[in-house]
Motif scaffolding. Structure first.
Motif, PDB file in Angstrom:
ATOM      1  N   ASN A 182      88.857 -68.656 -36.945  1.00  0.00           N
ATOM      2  CA  ASN A 182      89.793 -67.330 -36.506  1.00  0.00           C
ATOM      3  C   ASN A 182      89.011 -66.768 -34.797  1.00  0.00           C
ATOM      4  OD1 ASN A 182      92.800 -64.864 -36.653  1.00  0.00           O
ATOM      5  ND2 ASN A 182      92.425 -66.316 -35.032  1.00  0.00           N
ATOM      6  N   SER A 183      89.148 -65.864 -35.511  1.00  0.00           N
ATOM      7  CA  SER A 183      88.317 -65.460 -33.412  1.00  0.00           C
ATOM      8  C   SER A 183      87.661 -65.864 -33.500  1.00  0.00           C
ATOM      9  CB  SER A 183      87.246 -63.992 -34.533  1.00  0.00           C
ATOM     10  OG  SER A 183      88.338 -63.267 -35.138  1.00  0.00           O
ATOM     11  N   ALA A 184      86.550 -67.136 -33.455  1.00  0.00           N
ATOM     12  CA  ALA A 184      85.435 -67.600 -33.140  1.00  0.00           C
ATOM     13  C   ALA A 184      86.611 -68.921 -31.900  1.00  0.00           C
ATOM     14  CB  ALA A 184      84.718 -68.769 -33.960  1.00  0.00           C
ATOM     15  N   ILE A 185      87.496 -68.878 -32.407  1.00  0.00           N
ATOM     16  CA  ILE A 185      88.509 -70.053 -31.168  1.00  0.00           C
ATOM     17  C   ILE A 185      89.702 -68.945 -29.995  1.00  0.00           C
ATOM     18  CG2 ILE A 185      90.603 -71.422 -31.249  1.00  0.00           C
ATOM     19  CD1 ILE A 185      89.631 -72.828 -34.329  1.00  0.00           C
ATOM     20  N   ALA A 186      90.507 -67.983 -30.811  1.00  0.00           N
ATOM     21  CA  ALA A 186      90.990 -67.080 -30.241  1.00  0.00           C
ATOM     22  C   ALA A 186      90.407 -66.495 -29.349  1.00  0.00           C
ATOM     23  CB  ALA A 186      91.523 -65.875 -31.367  1.00  0.00           C
ATOM     24  N   LEU A 187      88.678 -65.673 -29.720  1.00  0.00           N
ATOM     25  CA  LEU A 187      88.269 -65.439 -28.590  1.00  0.00           C
ATOM     26  C   LEU A 187      87.569 -65.628 -27.746  1.00  0.00           C
ATOM     27  CD1 LEU A 187      87.734 -62.294 -30.761  1.00  0.00           C
ATOM     28  CD2 LEU A 187      89.802 -62.721 -29.428  1.00  0.00           C
TER      29      LEU A 187
ATOM     30  N   PRO B  63      88.794 -75.954 -54.657  1.00  0.00           N
ATOM     31  CA  PRO B  63      88.203 -75.777 -53.699  1.00  0.00           C
ATOM     32  C   PRO B  63      87.032 -75.047 -53.399  1.00  0.00           C
ATOM     33  CG  PRO B  63      89.937 -77.026 -53.290  1.00  0.00           C
ATOM     34  CD  PRO B  63      89.767 -76.405 -54.586  1.00  0.00           C
ATOM     35  N   VAL B  64      86.143 -74.855 -51.914  1.00  0.00           N
ATOM     36  CA  VAL B  64      85.253 -73.345 -51.395  1.00  0.00           C
ATOM     37  C   VAL B  64      85.680 -73.593 -49.831  1.00  0.00           C
ATOM     38  CG1 VAL B  64      83.600 -72.646 -51.267  1.00  0.00           C
ATOM     39  CG2 VAL B  64      83.891 -73.614 -53.136  1.00  0.00           C
ATOM     40  N   ILE B  65      86.474 -72.654 -49.508  1.00  0.00           N
ATOM     41  CA  ILE B  65      87.219 -73.066 -48.174  1.00  0.00           C
ATOM     42  C   ILE B  65      86.405 -71.339 -47.263  1.00  0.00           C
ATOM     43  CG2 ILE B  65      88.222 -72.735 -46.921  1.00  0.00           C
ATOM     44  CD1 ILE B  65      90.413 -73.843 -48.728  1.00  0.00           C
ATOM     45  N   VAL B  66      85.003 -71.615 -46.861  1.00  0.00           N
ATOM     46  CA  VAL B  66      84.525 -70.463 -45.780  1.00  0.00           C
ATOM     47  C   VAL B  66      84.668 -69.797 -45.402  1.00  0.00           C
ATOM     48  CG1 VAL B  66      82.025 -70.209 -44.124  1.00  0.00           C
ATOM     49  CG2 VAL B  66      82.116 -71.831 -46.686  1.00  0.00           C
ATOM     50  N   ASP B  67      84.993 -68.841 -45.208  1.00  0.00           N
ATOM     51  CA  ASP B  67      86.200 -67.483 -44.526  1.00  0.00           C
ATOM     52  C   ASP B  67      85.662 -66.188 -43.913  1.00  0.00           C
ATOM     53  OD1 ASP B  67      88.081 -66.702 -43.515  1.00  0.00           O
ATOM     54  OD2 ASP B  67      89.773 -66.359 -45.612  1.00  0.00           O
ATOM     55  N   ALA B  68      85.892 -65.918 -42.383  1.00  0.00           N
ATOM     56  CA  ALA B  68      85.396 -65.396 -42.276  1.00  0.00           C
ATOM     57  C   ALA B  68      83.577 -65.136 -41.790  1.00  0.00           C
ATOM     58  CB  ALA B  68      85.127 -63.592 -42.806  1.00  0.00           C
ATOM     59  N   GLY B  69      83.487 -64.736 -40.702  1.00  0.00           N
ATOM     60  CA  GLY B  69      81.910 -64.758 -40.119  1.00  0.00           C
ATOM     61  C   GLY B  69      82.024 -66.173 -39.120  1.00  0.00           C
ATOM     62  N   VAL B  70      82.612 -67.251 -38.672  1.00  0.00           N
ATOM     63  CA  VAL B  70      82.178 -68.153 -38.554  1.00  0.00           C
ATOM     64  C   VAL B  70      82.552 -68.012 -36.689  1.00  0.00           C
ATOM     65  CG1 VAL B  70      82.914 -71.088 -37.837  1.00  0.00           C
ATOM     66  CG2 VAL B  70      82.577 -70.134 -40.344  1.00  0.00           C
ATOM     67  N   GLY B  71      81.134 -67.890 -36.291  1.00  0.00           N
ATOM     68  CA  GLY B  71      81.135 -67.502 -34.679  1.00  0.00           C
ATOM     69  C   GLY B  71      81.288 -68.673 -33.824  1.00  0.00           C
ATOM     70  N   CYS B  72      80.253 -69.686 -34.150  1.00  0.00           N
ATOM     71  CA  CYS B  72      80.481 -70.957 -33.035  1.00  0.00           C
ATOM     72  C   CYS B  72      81.043 -72.701 -34.058  1.00  0.00           C
ATOM     73  CB  CYS B  72      79.599 -71.212 -32.536  1.00  0.00           C
ATOM     74  SG  CYS B  72      77.767 -71.426 -33.873  1.00  0.00           S
ATOM     75  N   ALA B  73      80.614 -73.375 -33.472  1.00  0.00           N
ATOM     76  CA  ALA B  73      81.155 -74.496 -34.194  1.00  0.00           C
ATOM     77  C   ALA B  73      79.836 -75.447 -35.084  1.00  0.00           C
ATOM     78  CB  ALA B  73      81.242 -75.942 -33.161  1.00  0.00           C
TER      79      ALA B  73
ATOM     80  N   LEU C  27      83.337 -65.180 -47.602  1.00  0.00           N
ATOM     81  CA  LEU C  27      83.180 -64.583 -46.505  1.00  0.00           C
ATOM     82  C   LEU C  27      81.898 -65.410 -46.213  1.00  0.00           C
ATOM     83  CD1 LEU C  27      80.613 -61.955 -46.618  1.00  0.00           C
ATOM     84  CD2 LEU C  27      83.020 -60.779 -47.357  1.00  0.00           C
ATOM     85  N   ALA C  28      81.424 -66.016 -45.136  1.00  0.00           N
ATOM     86  CA  ALA C  28      80.289 -65.875 -44.588  1.00  0.00           C
ATOM     87  C   ALA C  28      79.587 -65.083 -43.716  1.00  0.00           C
ATOM     88  CB  ALA C  28      80.468 -67.635 -43.240  1.00  0.00           C
ATOM     89  N   ALA C  29      80.194 -63.833 -43.237  1.00  0.00           N
ATOM     90  CA  ALA C  29      79.795 -62.818 -42.946  1.00  0.00           C
ATOM     91  C   ALA C  29      80.951 -61.432 -42.528  1.00  0.00           C
ATOM     92  CB  ALA C  29      79.186 -63.032 -41.415  1.00  0.00           C
ATOM     93  N   PRO C  30      81.261 -60.476 -41.543  1.00  0.00           N
ATOM     94  CA  PRO C  30      82.471 -59.675 -41.878  1.00  0.00           C
ATOM     95  C   PRO C  30      83.331 -60.318 -41.329  1.00  0.00           C
ATOM     96  CG  PRO C  30      80.100 -58.481 -42.583  1.00  0.00           C
ATOM     97  CD  PRO C  30      80.157 -59.529 -42.184  1.00  0.00           C
ATOM     98  N   ILE C  31      84.425 -60.069 -41.382  1.00  0.00           N
ATOM     99  CA  ILE C  31      85.553 -60.818 -40.936  1.00  0.00           C
ATOM    100  C   ILE C  31      84.944 -60.410 -38.640  1.00  0.00           C
ATOM    101  CG2 ILE C  31      88.254 -60.778 -40.069  1.00  0.00           C
ATOM    102  CD1 ILE C  31      88.431 -59.913 -43.538  1.00  0.00           C
ATOM    103  N   GLY C  32      85.504 -61.260 -38.315  1.00  0.00           N
ATOM    104  CA  GLY C  32      85.387 -61.272 -36.620  1.00  0.00           C
ATOM    105  C   GLY C  32      83.623 -61.160 -36.096  1.00  0.00           C
ATOM    106  N   SER C  33      82.724 -61.038 -36.992  1.00  0.00           N
ATOM    107  CA  SER C  33      81.508 -60.902 -36.440  1.00  0.00           C
ATOM    108  C   SER C  33      81.028 -62.093 -36.518  1.00  0.00           C
ATOM    109  CB  SER C  33      80.675 -60.187 -37.657  1.00  0.00           C
ATOM    110  OG  SER C  33      80.443 -61.114 -38.502  1.00  0.00           O
TER     111      SER C  33
ATOM    112  N   LEU D 260      85.328 -54.443 -43.636  1.00  0.00           N
ATOM    113  CA  LEU D 260      86.212 -55.325 -43.782  1.00  0.00           C
ATOM    114  C   LEU D 260      86.178 -55.961 -45.112  1.00  0.00           C
ATOM    115  CD1 LEU D 260      87.986 -56.250 -40.392  1.00  0.00           C
ATOM    116  CD2 LEU D 260      88.316 -54.115 -41.645  1.00  0.00           C
ATOM    117  N   TYR D 261      85.792 -55.205 -45.487  1.00  0.00           N
ATOM    118  CA  TYR D 261      84.917 -56.377 -46.790  1.00  0.00           C
ATOM    119  C   TYR D 261      86.013 -56.047 -47.269  1.00  0.00           C
ATOM    120  CZ  TYR D 261      80.402 -57.844 -46.719  1.00  0.00           C
ATOM    121  OH  TYR D 261      78.641 -58.426 -46.510  1.00  0.00           O
ATOM    122  N   PRO D 262      86.585 -57.557 -49.067  1.00  0.00           N
ATOM    123  CA  PRO D 262      87.650 -57.457 -50.090  1.00  0.00           C
ATOM    124  C   PRO D 262      86.873 -56.554 -50.862  1.00  0.00           C
ATOM    125  CG  PRO D 262      85.847 -59.422 -50.163  1.00  0.00           C
ATOM    126  CD  PRO D 262      85.736 -58.174 -48.696  1.00  0.00           C
ATOM    127  N   ASP D 263      88.205 -56.110 -52.408  1.00  0.00           N
ATOM    128  CA  ASP D 263      88.325 -55.108 -52.695  1.00  0.00           C
ATOM    129  C   ASP D 263      88.376 -56.518 -53.763  1.00  0.00           C
ATOM    130  OD1 ASP D 263      88.754 -54.001 -55.191  1.00  0.00           O
ATOM    131  OD2 ASP D 263      89.850 -51.923 -53.899  1.00  0.00           O
TER     132      ASP D 263
END
Length: 260
Positions: free
Chosen positions: A210-215, A183-193, A157-163, A111-114
């Motif tokens: 997203n995933s870290a919270i929703a799942l 601004p730099v906003i770290v997105d994707a790969g965050v797993g915990c606080a 991204l910090a890591a692949p989306i949802g990883s 799911l890497y960006p183009d």
């Protein structure tokens, strides 16, 4: 004391946490977790989540009594033309020009960006007056090119989306922060606080989760944890960490100590 606000384009926010709306069991839980997070912005995959059709369950209806701003994203788009068309339609339908540009190159595994298509779309959309938050890889060269074509914020991204792997290359986040002024906003790969805190301690201006919270087993509790993690990480960064040393350094001075 002056508030430490996050400024993106012409908008300002007190919270430096942005949350996603995907993967929740229902819209009610999405709202509960979002409010618990303290986030003022929620990103929405408008090709997958209804915000335009009033005849179906609509996420906008759940948030109409809040101050949470919607950030439409182009998840599902694989080229610049698709993303540009989508955002033009959204602007016409609901009047939103504050957007997250996300163009995925590898839709099967990483799911890497183009990034090439992302730069092309960003340039067009920025010229049309959109406030573009651009999702990209953790490459400082690409981040600079996105800023140069008009991105209002860059979202590496910090890591692949949802990883949930957390930040895999801390140096690159720092290099990106040094390379651009938006601004730099770290997105994707965050797993915990703690991942969110680390991102903020590295100097990121914000974090999207997203995933870290929703799942999480308890999405609302995790959302609250993310809120405090972003705040503590930001304060830690502003306070300035001590220098790392090879050897121990006593907490109390040793000069002038009485000999035994």
């Amino acid at each position: 004391m002056q508030k430490d606000l996050l400024k993106i384009g012409s908008k300002t926010f007190e919270s430096r946490l942005i949350v996603g709306s995907g993967k929740y069991k229902d819209f009610a839980t999405t709202k509960q977790a979002t409010l618990a997070s303290g986030a003022e912005v929620i990103t929405v995959a408008v090709r997958r989540v209804n915000i335009t059709n009033p005849n179906e369950e609509n996420l906008l209806d759940f948030f109409k009594d809040t101050n949470v701003a919607f950030l439409p994203n182009s998840a599902g788009c694989t080229n610049a033309e698709e993303a540009i068309t989508l955002f033009r339609l959204i602007k016409e339908a609901v009047g939103i020009d504050f957007i997250k540009l996300e163009i995925i190159g590898d839709t099967q595994r990483t799911l890497y960006p183009d990034v090439i298509e992302t730069i092309k779309a960003c340039e067009v959309l920025a010229k049309e007056g959109f406030c573009v938050l651009a999702y990209t890889n953790d490459d400082p060269i690409i981040a600079k090119k996105l800023q140069d074509v008009g991105a209002s914020a860059v979202m590496p991204l910090a890591a692949p989306i949802g990883s949930g792997l957390g930040i895999q290359n801390r140096y690159n986040i720092g290099f990106i922060k040094e390379s651009i002024d938006v601004p730099v906003i770290v997105d994707a790969g965050v797993g915990c606080a703690s991942d969110a805190s680390i991102a903020m301690e590295l100097g990121a201006d914000g974090v999207l989760s997203n995933s870290a919270i929703a799942l999480a087993d308890n999405p609302v509790l995790m959302a609250e944890a993310m809120k405090h993690a972003v705040i503590s990480g930001r304060k830690s960064f502003l306070a300035g960490r001590i220098e790392k040393k090879t050897y121990a350094s006593p907490s109390s001075p040793i000069f002038g100590m009485a000999k035994l």
